[in-house]
Enzyme design. Structure first.
Site, short mmCIF file in Angstrom:
data_model
loop_
_atom_site.label_atom_id
_atom_site.label_comp_id
_atom_site.label_asym_id
_atom_site.label_seq_id
_atom_site.Cartn_x
_atom_site.Cartn_y
_atom_site.Cartn_z
N HIS A 157 0.84 -1.34 0.09
CA HIS A 157 -0.06 0.12 0.01
C HIS A 157 0.85 1.41 -0.10
CE1 HIS A 157 -3.32 -2.59 1.09
NE2 HIS A 157 -2.51 -3.08 1.94
N GLU A 291 9.90 8.94 -16.75
CA GLU A 291 8.20 9.34 -17.43
C GLU A 291 8.02 8.92 -18.53
OE1 GLU A 291 8.03 13.10 -13.75
OE2 GLU A 291 8.69 13.37 -16.19
#
Ligand code: ARG
Length: 453
Positions: A157, A291
């Site tokens: 998480h 990216e």
């Protein structure tokens, strides 16, 4: 406009717009080498089978080699209104060697020819891609071997969960990339079958030796149904799918590189040569390579979806829709080839901030499970020890401290079972070293894994 090879049954010339619309030469010209190789193998076989003369086959060979050389040196360019690379080369061949050139296409259709060219092209390109992934694995392995003892938090998480090592983390990606290599390899091997001899769809009455052609082209065999031979593009879809999964892996890693090189994490410092600046904000150092890799993953998925959708409604056998397969397949290949060198270079050159990784592993109570396990070893049931550990974590948060800093008296207040040996039991070193099952983060385990590769 030159007369079409198929113009016999037509009264009118092709409309200019239709000709441009129909033409695949701007993109299929990249398969010229494969097209020529296939034609040479086909014509040599035709001669051996007595379907054309050996003299014709030799003339075809010489003509083809001269065309190949002239394309490579730029002497021959693709600025013709030929419909596709197959017709371009055949026309050029006939211009150069005359009648023998007109015999080349005996027992062959552009339908089996284009399927062959794409398969050969894919096989050729796969080698470089596999090499690139291999290099990436090597780089990861080298970094991992330097970081067997580098502690870092493992996350679930995106919350700090349990301590691992950086080598263990990198080994997870090595596993993914090794599976990718297997998948791409298998897809390539399945693509490497020759459809030549399928003709337009129904095979041919000429006594072709299909197997000899496949062998000559270094392929694994021949396709076994002529309809499937011309209508199948599974090889492109399977390859795009294997590359998509690989891209998913580099994209996940990219996401972490972006995160870990942020000021908030500072686990990585990207090399200047692999970062970019901002035109406005002087302080910026941006992870553009990561990216772009993440972005290009979306692009490759788009290609895969295009391929699936192009093929999904096509009746057997060949339909012109299938020409569209080529650009998606080529884009998959071009994109993954563009990703690999900068991505691997970025990893190879970045600085690993072991200090920050270890500091993060020390914070965030990554040893809370081990504290509970310590009490289990002292005889308490796990559900109880889980609650005790949770209570202590809560106390630490309130008092801005960590589990290993709590004095023994404080621990004993919560459970009498705590003894002096608790501090060793919850140290990062013990937490990591104790997890020595196959696949675990223990330094010796990870080292043995890396050495086994
Ligand atoms: N350029 C075509 C393609 O890529 C070659 C096959 C043409 N076949 C045909 N029947 N028109 O699909």
């Amino acid at each position: 406009m030159a007369k079409k090879m198929w113009a016999g049954r037509f009264e009118k010339a092709t409309d200019k717009d239709v000709n441009d619309y129909n033409s695949s030469l701007p993109f299929d010209s990249r398969m010229y080498e494969q097209d020529i190789r296939g034609s040479i193998a086909h014509s040599q076989m035709l001669a051996k089978q007595g379907i054309i003369s050996q003299q014709d086959a030799d003339d075809i060979y010489k003509g083809m080699i001269s065309i190949l050389e002239d394309i490579k040196t730029g002497k021959l360019t693709f600025d013709s209104d030929a419909e596709d690379i197959h017709m371009f080369i055949e026309e050029e061949l006939t211009n150069r060697i005359g009648d023998a050139g007109k015999r080349l296409h005996t027992g062959r259709s552009r339908n089996d020819q284009v399927a062959l060219d794409q398969r050969l092209y894919l096989v050729d390109e796969a080698q470089g891609i596999l090499q690139g992934i291999d290099d990436l694995v090597e780089v990861l392995k080298d970094i991992a071997l330097d970081n067997i003892y580098t502690y870092m938090p493992g996350y679930t998480h995106l919350q700090r969960a349990q301590p691992i090592t950086f080598a263990h983390y990198l080994s997870a990606y090595i596993e993914m990339f090794l599976r990718d290599i297997e998948r791409i390899d298998a897809a390539t091997a399945r693509a490497n079958f020759s459809p030549l001899g399928s003709g337009a769809l129904a095979g041919t009455t000429y006594p072709l030796d299909r197997e000899a052609v496949a062998e000559d082209l270094d392929m694994n065999g021949v396709t076994l149904n002529s309809l499937d031979g011309v209508a199948d593009r599974d090889f492109a879809i399977e390859f795009a799918s294997a590359i998509s999964i690989f891209m998913m892996h580099v994209s996940r890693m990219s996401e972490e590189i972006i995160l870990y090189s942020s000021q908030e994490f500072k686990f990585y410092e990207l090399d200047d040569a692999y970062s970019t600046g901002s035109s406005m904000m002087p302080q910026k150092k941006n992870p553009d390579v990561a990216e772009l890799t993440r972005g290009k993953t979306g692009r490759v998925y788009g290609d895969l979806v295009s391929l699936l959708v192009i093929m999904k409604g096509l009746p057997l056998t060949y339909n012109k829709d299938m020409q569209e397969v080529q650009e998606s397949l080529f884009d998959v290949i071009d994109t993954v080839k563009a990703v690999l060198p900068p991505f691997t270079g970025m990893l190879k050159t970045m600085t690993i901030r072991k200090d920050n990784m270890e500091a993060a592993a020390l914070g965030g109570f990554t040893n809370a499970t081990d504290l509970a396990d310590y009490l289990v070893k002292k005889g308490l049931p796990f559900r109880e020890t889980h609650a005790i550990s949770g209570k202590l974590v809560h106390y630490c948060i309130e008092n801005n401290t960590t589990l290993e800093k709590l004095p023994l008296e404080k621990l004993k207040e919560i459970s009498e079972v705590f003894e002096d040996d608790v501090y060793d039991a919850i140290s990062l070193k013990t937490c990591v070293e104790g997890r020595s099952l196959i696949g675990g983060p223990a330094p010796e385990t990870v080292k043995a894994y890396l050495e086994s590769l």
